[in-house]
Design an enzyme around this catalytic site. Structure first.
Site, PDB file in Angstrom:
ATOM      1  N   PRO A  30      13.017 -26.047 -26.808  1.00 16.22           N
ATOM      2  CA  PRO A  30      13.095 -27.462 -27.444  1.00 16.22           C
ATOM      3  C   PRO A  30      13.667 -28.410 -26.298  1.00 16.22           C
ATOM      4  O   PRO A  30      14.508 -28.014 -25.543  1.00 16.22           O
ATOM      5  CB  PRO A  30      14.187 -27.195 -28.301  1.00 16.22           C
ATOM      6  CG  PRO A  30      14.299 -25.783 -28.720  1.00 16.22           C
ATOM      7  CD  PRO A  30      13.873 -25.179 -27.376  1.00 16.22           C
ATOM      8  N   ALA A  32      14.301 -32.573 -25.674  1.00 12.56           N
ATOM      9  CA  ALA A  32      14.418 -33.862 -25.993  1.00 12.56           C
ATOM     10  C   ALA A  32      13.397 -34.831 -25.762  1.00 12.56           C
ATOM     11  O   ALA A  32      13.327 -35.063 -24.453  1.00 12.56           O
ATOM     12  CB  ALA A  32      15.809 -34.512 -26.227  1.00 12.56           C
ATOM     13  N   CYS A 117      22.891 -27.136 -24.820  1.00  9.37           N
ATOM     14  CA  CYS A 117      22.716 -28.475 -24.246  1.00  9.37           C
ATOM     15  C   CYS A 117      23.799 -28.841 -23.264  1.00  9.37           C
ATOM     16  O   CYS A 117      25.121 -28.708 -23.841  1.00  9.37           O
ATOM     17  CB  CYS A 117      22.433 -29.297 -25.384  1.00  9.37           C
ATOM     18  SG  CYS A 117      22.064 -31.083 -24.682  1.00  9.37           S
ATOM     19  N   GLY A 220      14.951 -19.916 -17.698  1.00  6.44           N
ATOM     20  CA  GLY A 220      15.339 -20.192 -16.604  1.00  6.44           C
ATOM     21  C   GLY A 220      14.475 -19.993 -15.465  1.00  6.44           C
ATOM     22  O   GLY A 220      14.214 -18.880 -15.098  1.00  6.44           O
TER      23      GLY A 220
END
Length: 410
Positions: A30, A32, A117, A220
């Site tokens: 996900p 934003a 986040c 990552g």
């Protein structure tokens, strides 16, 4: 970088998330403002519908209050199966209500919880990557979510911890197992690292050893399909979560299918970009297996992306404006020029975008150096936290109603 896929053992090409089989074991992270329905559509088309594609982060308070923007963000195309929503929340009751709403109204098939986040507007309220430090609060949120979800699988995404002095991922992993979480994704960075430095894949291996009961996914520094295969081989993780690596590169999901399933892959109608698996001739490159599109093919994907955004927003100008952020990612490595990039980044109509794309030297082959880091790469020396947050890892005092952001994203 080796370009030919190194196929993992067949037993490692399948991931189970509750009742859902994810094959190959690849998840779109996900992001934003990025992983909205249009971008998910592009990625799914290149993968041939294989993999798991998660929505943008949705704030639980905004969902419960039926915020108009949030209700748009949770819209799924009819072809998206399973439908996957990521939720952000810090209040167990509100999280439980949001999950119950998803179940009652059949809004999704899978729920992921955001504890990773690192942005200040989230951590300063005690959310995202700050929250796992409060062990009791984390447990309460997970318990409420899993209980409300019933048959729907609940997963979580987290970071190593707040900083090197406040590492939380092993404790959080055990709490997740105890509370019935189905799978865990670990970004191998602390909140303080933000997106800088190098991801710690060894931490992913340690988490897999600590929670053998459930799947662990690594996240990552996956910039190519070979990186994904290498991560699974080095860490023993059960799957990978791809974030910044697909920015301006939605065909990476076709590469991933080619890497995990020889002979797989797909193409986007009209784009010219295809992935056909090891040994095949791939459009835009002499390298077998992975897509290496020409600038002409990249431009076709850019145009389709902008058009999908315009259709989704039901407003051409808004859609093209929303697309602007993607221009630098798509054109990275190509000889486009700073002035042309600026012009592309201020377009406001599809016709204007078409005209500018037509001015490019579209015959350019895939350039050396076009792979590698994109998006945010900066680190932070300090994580913004609520006052006294680090005083006691078990005391949840100071987490108020205002910690539930009233808007989605982050």
């Amino acid at each position: 970088m080796t370009q030919s896929p190194q196929t993992p053992h067949p037993e490692r090409t399948q991931l189970r998330i509750g009742p859902h089989t994810v094959q190959p074991p690849v998840v779109l992270a996900p992001m934003a403002g990025i992983t909205n329905a249009p971008f998910r559509t592009l990625c799914r088309e290149f993968s041939g519908g294989k993999g798991l594609f998660v929505s943008e982060m949705i704030t639980t308070r905004a969902l419960v209050e039926r915020d108009a923007k949030t209700m748009r963000l949770i819209h799924f195309d009819g072809t998206e199966k399973p439908r996957s929503i990521q939720l952000y929340g810090v209040d167990p009751v509100t999280v439980g209500k949001a999950v119950q709403m998803i179940v009652d109204e059949d809004l999704a098939d899978h729920i992921d919880l955001n504890f990773g986040c690192p942005v200040p507007k989230v951590t300063r309220k005690g959310g995202g990557s700050a929250l796992p430090y409060k062990r009791h609060l984390l447990r309460s949120i997970l318990r409420e979510a899993v209980t409300a979800a019933g048959p729907l699988p609940v997963t979580m995404k987290m970071r190593k911890g707040i900083d090197d002095d406040h590492i939380t991922f092993l404790d959080a992993g055990r709490i997740a197992v105890e509370e019935g979480v189905t799978a865990i994704a670990l970004h191998g960075r602390t909140a303080a690292q933000h997106y800088g430095g190098t991801a710690d894949w060894e931490a992913i291996a340690r988490l897999k050893e600590a929670v053998p009961e459930i799947p662990v996914l690594g996240n990552g520094d996956i910039w190519s399909a070979d990186d994904a295969v290498r991560m699974m081989g080095e860490t023993g993780c059960d799957g990978v979560v791809v974030g910044r690596g697909c920015l301006g590169r939605p065909w990476l999901f076709g590469d991933l299918v080619a890497a995990f399933e020889p002979g797989g892959g797909a193409s986007v109608p009209g784009s010219g970009v295809s992935v056909s698996g090891p040994g095949a001739s791939v459009s835009g490159s002499e390298t077998p297996g992975y897509a290496r599109p020409t600038l002409k093919e990249v431009a076709a994907v850019m145009r389709r992306h902008a058009e999908l955004l315009a259709e989704w927003l039901e407003d051409e100008e808004r859609g093209v404006i929303d697309f602007r952020k993607h221009v630098a990612w798509y054109t990275k490595g190509f000889s486009v020029g700073s002035e042309m990039r600026k012009r592309l980044a201020i377009t406001s109509s599809l016709a204007e975008l078409d005209a500018l794309l037509a001015e490019l030297d579209l015959d350019q082959e895939w350039p050396p150096g076009a792979d590698g880091p994109r998006g945010r790469t900066s680190g932070r020396n300090r994580v913004v936290l609520p006052d006294g947050w680090l005083d006691d890892p078990y005391d949840s005092a100071g987490v108020g109603a205002d910690a539930e952001l009233d808007t989605s994203g982050g």
